[in-house]
Motif scaffolding. Structure first.
Motif, PDB file in Angstrom:
ATOM      1  N   LEU A 134     -12.418 -40.925 -94.428  1.00  0.00           N
ATOM      2  CA  LEU A 134     -12.912 -39.890 -93.524  1.00  0.00           C
ATOM      3  C   LEU A 134     -12.843 -38.506 -94.164  1.00  0.00           C
ATOM      4  O   LEU A 134     -13.735 -37.672 -93.974  1.00  0.00           O
ATOM      5  CB  LEU A 134     -12.108 -39.904 -92.226  1.00  0.00           C
ATOM      6  N   GLY A 138     -16.057 -36.128 -94.805  1.00  0.00           N
ATOM      7  CA  GLY A 138     -16.091 -34.746 -94.346  1.00  0.00           C
ATOM      8  C   GLY A 138     -16.408 -33.778 -95.467  1.00  0.00           C
ATOM      9  O   GLY A 138     -17.142 -32.805 -95.276  1.00  0.00           O
ATOM     10  N   VAL A 185      -6.045 -42.058 -84.934  1.00  0.00           N
ATOM     11  CA  VAL A 185      -7.154 -41.207 -84.499  1.00  0.00           C
ATOM     12  C   VAL A 185      -6.884 -39.751 -84.855  1.00  0.00           C
ATOM     13  O   VAL A 185      -7.739 -39.057 -85.428  1.00  0.00           O
ATOM     14  CB  VAL A 185      -7.394 -41.346 -82.981  1.00  0.00           C
ATOM     15  N   GLY A 186      -5.680 -39.273 -84.553  1.00  0.00           N
ATOM     16  CA  GLY A 186      -5.331 -37.895 -84.862  1.00  0.00           C
ATOM     17  C   GLY A 186      -5.347 -37.618 -86.354  1.00  0.00           C
ATOM     18  O   GLY A 186      -5.883 -36.602 -86.811  1.00  0.00           O
ATOM     19  N   THR A 189      -8.998 -37.781 -87.681  1.00  0.00           N
ATOM     20  CA  THR A 189      -9.741 -36.581 -87.284  1.00  0.00           C
ATOM     21  C   THR A 189      -9.328 -35.380 -88.125  1.00  0.00           C
ATOM     22  O   THR A 189     -10.177 -34.609 -88.598  1.00  0.00           O
ATOM     23  CB  THR A 189      -9.503 -36.280 -85.793  1.00  0.00           C
ATOM     24  N   ALA A 192     -10.901 -35.777 -91.636  1.00  0.00           N
ATOM     25  CA  ALA A 192     -12.338 -35.494 -91.694  1.00  0.00           C
ATOM     26  C   ALA A 192     -12.613 -33.997 -91.587  1.00  0.00           C
ATOM     27  O   ALA A 192     -13.417 -33.438 -92.346  1.00  0.00           O
ATOM     28  CB  ALA A 192     -13.053 -36.245 -90.566  1.00  0.00           C
ATOM     29  N   LEU A 193     -11.936 -33.324 -90.654  1.00  0.00           N
ATOM     30  CA  LEU A 193     -12.119 -31.880 -90.510  1.00  0.00           C
ATOM     31  C   LEU A 193     -11.581 -31.130 -91.722  1.00  0.00           C
ATOM     32  O   LEU A 193     -12.144 -30.103 -92.127  1.00  0.00           O
ATOM     33  CB  LEU A 193     -11.421 -31.393 -89.237  1.00  0.00           C
TER      34      LEU A 193
END
Length: 306
Positions: A134, A138, A185-186, A189, A192-193
């Motif tokens: 991820l 990103g 998930v955290g 995320t 990716a960011l």
């Protein structure tokens, strides 16, 4: 937070290097790569400032080098902070896109070096392959956005708000620690960011903030963070070369800054391996983040609202 083993054993390092031990080989490859780039792509004395697109005086060049050493020392100590310290200062003088492109090289060197120095290897990749994938995705999207659009000061402004929010959360939450907590998930995320923000603005506080909250083992924290960031910067550089953003001159300039950064990196690594009180370490991290955020706001608020 205490790490030991601050003594440098040069003879043992060379023995391990000749025996092709992973740790020593990785650290050496990272260092030699930027040294080679600084030599191979050297544009000549008369062309040293040709691609900076700014009236850069010798005094300002010395200041840049000092900032690179300081940022390298902070990264060596904390595992993050190089881009957060160096990018706003460089971008305030030279073209922001140039700063983002050039300053992809020193963090690549530092992160690969720290992957070896903390002996982080394939076990981490197997455990966190979703995070790695991820983060890379990103980064690819971010580089394409950088070459297509001009985000202006809005991205650094938002990042500064995120940094301040995290610092306040740490202070009022009493430096919350959740040992080895893992939220797929955290974490995914944040990865990716992180890749996207690093590619667009060279400022990525989200993953360091996540790791600082949920992983307080210093070596694992710095090693894991360096593995992810190293992958992001590798992809960034390759995509920027393919897109034409990373020219030979910019590659040379990034390598030259990285060579100077090595001094700060070694100093910061040595300091990190001394015994450090965890409370003092946490306050230092938060104070640094607040200073960085305020510096970014000082430069972006007038451009956005005044």
């Amino acid at each position: 937070m205490a790490t030991t083993g601050s003594t440098v054993d040069v003879e043992q390092f060379l023995k391990n290097l000749t025996a092709l031990r992973y740790r020593e080989v990785t650290m050496t490859v990272a260092t030699l790569a930027v040294l080679a780039g600084a030599v191979v792509f050297f544009p000549g004395i008369e062309n040293v400032t040709q691609g900076i697109q700014a009236d850069v005086s010798p005094v300002l060049l010395v200041l840049f080098l000092g900032v690179a050493v300081l940022a390298g020392a902070i990264k060596g100590m904390l595992g993050f902070g190089y881009a957060l310290v160096a990018t706003p200062i460089f971008a305030s003088v030279v073209d922001p896109t140039l700063a983002v492109v050039v300053l992809a090289i020193p963090p690549w060197m530092i992160n690969v070096f720290q992957v070896g120095e903390t002996d982080t290897g394939l076990d981490f990749v197997r455990e966190e392959w979703v995070l790695m994938a991820l983060a890379v995705a990103g980064a690819v999207v971010g580089v394409v956005a950088l070459s297509t659009y001009s985000a202006g000061p809005i991205v650094p402004f938002v990042i500064a708000l995120v940094i301040l929010g995290y610092a306040l959360f740490e202070i009022f939450g009493g430096f919350l620690t959740v040992e080895e907590a893992h939220h797929p998930v955290g974490l995914g995320t944040a990865g990716a960011l992180e890749g996207f923000l690093l590619a667009v603005s060279n400022l990525g506080p989200l993953l360091p903030a996540y790791y600082h909250t949920f992983e307080r083992d210093t070596e694992r924290y710095i090693g894991g963070l360096s593995m992810v960031l190293g992958a992001i910067f590798t992809v960034r550089i390759l995509v920027m070369v393919a897109d034409g953003l990373m020219t030979p001159y910019r590659l040379w300039l990034g390598c030259a800054i990285a060579v100077v950064t090595i001094v700060g990196l070694l100093l910061g690594t040595y300091l990190r391996r001394l015994e450090v009180d965890e409370t003092k370490f946490n306050w230092f991290v938060v104070a640094l983040l607040v200073v960085i955020a305020l510096n970014i706001l000082r430069k972006t608020v007038p451009a956005l609202f005044l």
